[in-house]
Design an enzyme around this catalytic site. Structure first.
Site, PDB file in Angstrom:
ATOM      1  N   ARG A 212       0.856  -1.186   0.000  1.00  0.00           N
ATOM      2  CA  ARG A 212       0.000   0.000   0.000  1.00  0.00           C
ATOM      3  C   ARG A 212       0.895   1.241   0.000  1.00  0.00           C
ATOM      4  O   ARG A 212       2.061   1.180   0.416  1.00  0.00           O
ATOM      5  CB  ARG A 212      -0.906   0.008   1.230  1.00  0.00           C
ATOM      6  CG  ARG A 212      -1.843  -1.197   1.307  1.00  0.00           C
ATOM      7  CD  ARG A 212      -2.646  -1.172   2.606  1.00  0.00           C
ATOM      8  NE  ARG A 212      -3.553  -2.319   2.690  1.00  0.00           N
ATOM      9  CZ  ARG A 212      -3.251  -3.481   3.254  1.00  0.00           C
ATOM     10  NH1 ARG A 212      -2.046  -3.660   3.769  1.00  0.00           N
ATOM     11  NH2 ARG A 212      -4.142  -4.457   3.304  1.00  0.00           N
ATOM     12  N   HIS A 292      -3.652   3.576  -5.896  1.00  0.00           N
ATOM     13  CA  HIS A 292      -4.067   2.313  -5.283  1.00  0.00           C
ATOM     14  C   HIS A 292      -4.330   1.236  -6.333  1.00  0.00           C
ATOM     15  O   HIS A 292      -4.249   0.038  -6.034  1.00  0.00           O
ATOM     16  CB  HIS A 292      -5.323   2.516  -4.428  1.00  0.00           C
ATOM     17  CG  HIS A 292      -5.631   1.349  -3.543  1.00  0.00           C
ATOM     18  ND1 HIS A 292      -4.827   0.967  -2.480  1.00  0.00           N
ATOM     19  CD2 HIS A 292      -6.644   0.444  -3.575  1.00  0.00           C
ATOM     20  CE1 HIS A 292      -5.335  -0.085  -1.895  1.00  0.00           C
ATOM     21  NE2 HIS A 292      -6.434  -0.444  -2.527  1.00  0.00           N
ATOM     22  N   HIS A 319      -3.280  -9.291   2.809  1.00  0.00           N
ATOM     23  CA  HIS A 319      -4.706  -9.402   3.123  1.00  0.00           C
ATOM     24  C   HIS A 319      -4.896 -10.352   4.308  1.00  0.00           C
ATOM     25  O   HIS A 319      -4.291 -11.426   4.349  1.00  0.00           O
ATOM     26  CB  HIS A 319      -5.489  -9.927   1.917  1.00  0.00           C
ATOM     27  CG  HIS A 319      -5.717  -8.891   0.859  1.00  0.00           C
ATOM     28  ND1 HIS A 319      -4.954  -8.811  -0.285  1.00  0.00           N
ATOM     29  CD2 HIS A 319      -6.619  -7.873   0.767  1.00  0.00           C
ATOM     30  CE1 HIS A 319      -5.372  -7.809  -1.044  1.00  0.00           C
ATOM     31  NE2 HIS A 319      -6.377  -7.224  -0.417  1.00  0.00           N
TER      32      HIS A 319
END
Length: 341
Positions: A212, A292, A319
């Site tokens: 990210r 993103h 995740h």
């Protein structure tokens, strides 16, 4: 026994003092309203069903938020995203008592936030509105604060957790924007021509690691092991530290970055990166593409290879649940079908 006193404003204050119970007081527009309230409290005490909401009535939300930050969040959240969300809640509810946070009041906050412009855009009139997903995460945090107030701080809420009584905005549909090979080459070239020396390596590292933006910008050289091909992230969006495997291309990019003063790998701030990336996209004539989306591009590329399991993809992307990677499984299936002949 209840005592009633009319204030200079004309409102009536009811005070209740009963042995063995904390004293309570509340102000009403009329004496009748004060008497009704007092009778209800007295009746509850007599029946043994009364639970005092005095703490929630006397505590302002900004004070509850401060206590939540120091006594709970500091020990349960590793990421920093909650601070930004809590600030929005304090800005809106700060001077309200905790007891006054009704479902109607919270629903009004939800509706108003959905009309607010995205602060990342300078022109508020042309900026897109705050996403439903963002508002939902703020409401989730508000719900957590109220839960902690009730369960950890023993603060009785008159109507319980009012967030549970309202409809939350639906999550926005996940973006599926991918770059064609031609678009990617053009974007890399545009970033290479940028006056910001950090843009191109940031772009390439994002695609190679699926980090990210915040994780990438917070990366320190102390947490990069080129020999073991690992980048260790102490703080991530979901609060868990994780080790990110580095591809050969990622190693090349890192080795090409000069070690300037300081420990950070990329000496660029979020707002500056946003600005130069937007310029590069315009120069490359690439529309409807965000930073993103590079993370989606990265995970999609690894999923398309077909030799990574879902668990391995989750290890790369960070995740926490496999459900979040569900949209990438069809890419693996297509690759496996081609292998099957």
């Amino acid at each position: 026994m209840a005592v009633f006193e009319q204030r200079e404003s004309g409102w009536w204050q009811a005070k209740i003092r009963r042995k063995g119970f904390p004293s309570q007081s509340k102000t009403f527009r009329t004496k009748l309203e004060a008497q009704v309230w007092a009778r209800g409290i007295d009746s509850g005490i007599d029946k043994g069903t009364h639970v005092s909401t005095a703490a929630a009535e006397k505590t302002l939300f900004k004070d509850l938020a401060a206590r939540f930050s120091t006594e709970f969040a500091a020990f349960h959240y590793r990421g920093m995203g909650w601070k930004h969300k809590l600030a929005h809640l304090v800005k809106h509810f700060g001077t309200h008592s905790v007891a006054s946070l009704t479902a109607d009041k919270i629903a009004l906050y939800r509706d108003q936030r959905l009309t607010d412009p995205d602060p990342r855009f300078s022109d508020a009139d042309k900026a897109p509105r705050i996403s439903g997903a963002t508002v939902k995460t703020e409401l989730d945090l508000l719900s957590k604060v109220l839960d902690v107030a009730s369960k950890e701080f023993r603060m009785t809420l008159p109507t319980g957790n009012a967030v549970a009584l309202i409809r939350k905005p639906a999550n926005n549909p996940s973006r599926e924007r991918r770059l064609t090979a031609e678009e990617f080459d053009k974007l890399v070239a545009a970033c290479d021509r940028s006056s910001n020396r950090w843009l191109k390596p940031a772009l390439l590292l994002s695609v190679e690691t699926a980090m990210r933006q915040g994780e990438l910008l917070a990366l320190n050289w102390d947490n990069v092991n080129l020999e073991k091909r690992i980048a260790f992230l102490k703080v991530t969006k979901n609060g868990d530290a994780r080790a990110v495997p580095l591809s050969g291309r990622a190693i090349e990019v890192l080795q090409s970055i000069p070690r300037a003063s300081g420990n950070r790998v990329l000496l660029v701030e979020k707002q500056g990166l946003h600005s130069v990336f937007k310029t590069a996209c315009k120069r490359a004539k690439i529309e409807d593409f965000t930073w993103h989306d590079l993370r989606h591009e990265s995970i999609s590329r690894y999923a398309e290879r077909g030799d990574f399991s879902i668990l391995e993809l989750a290890s790369i992307s960070g995740h926490k649940t496999l459900q979040m990677l569900k949209k990438y499984t069809h890419l693996q299936a297509e690759k496996l079908a081609a292998k099957m002949g």
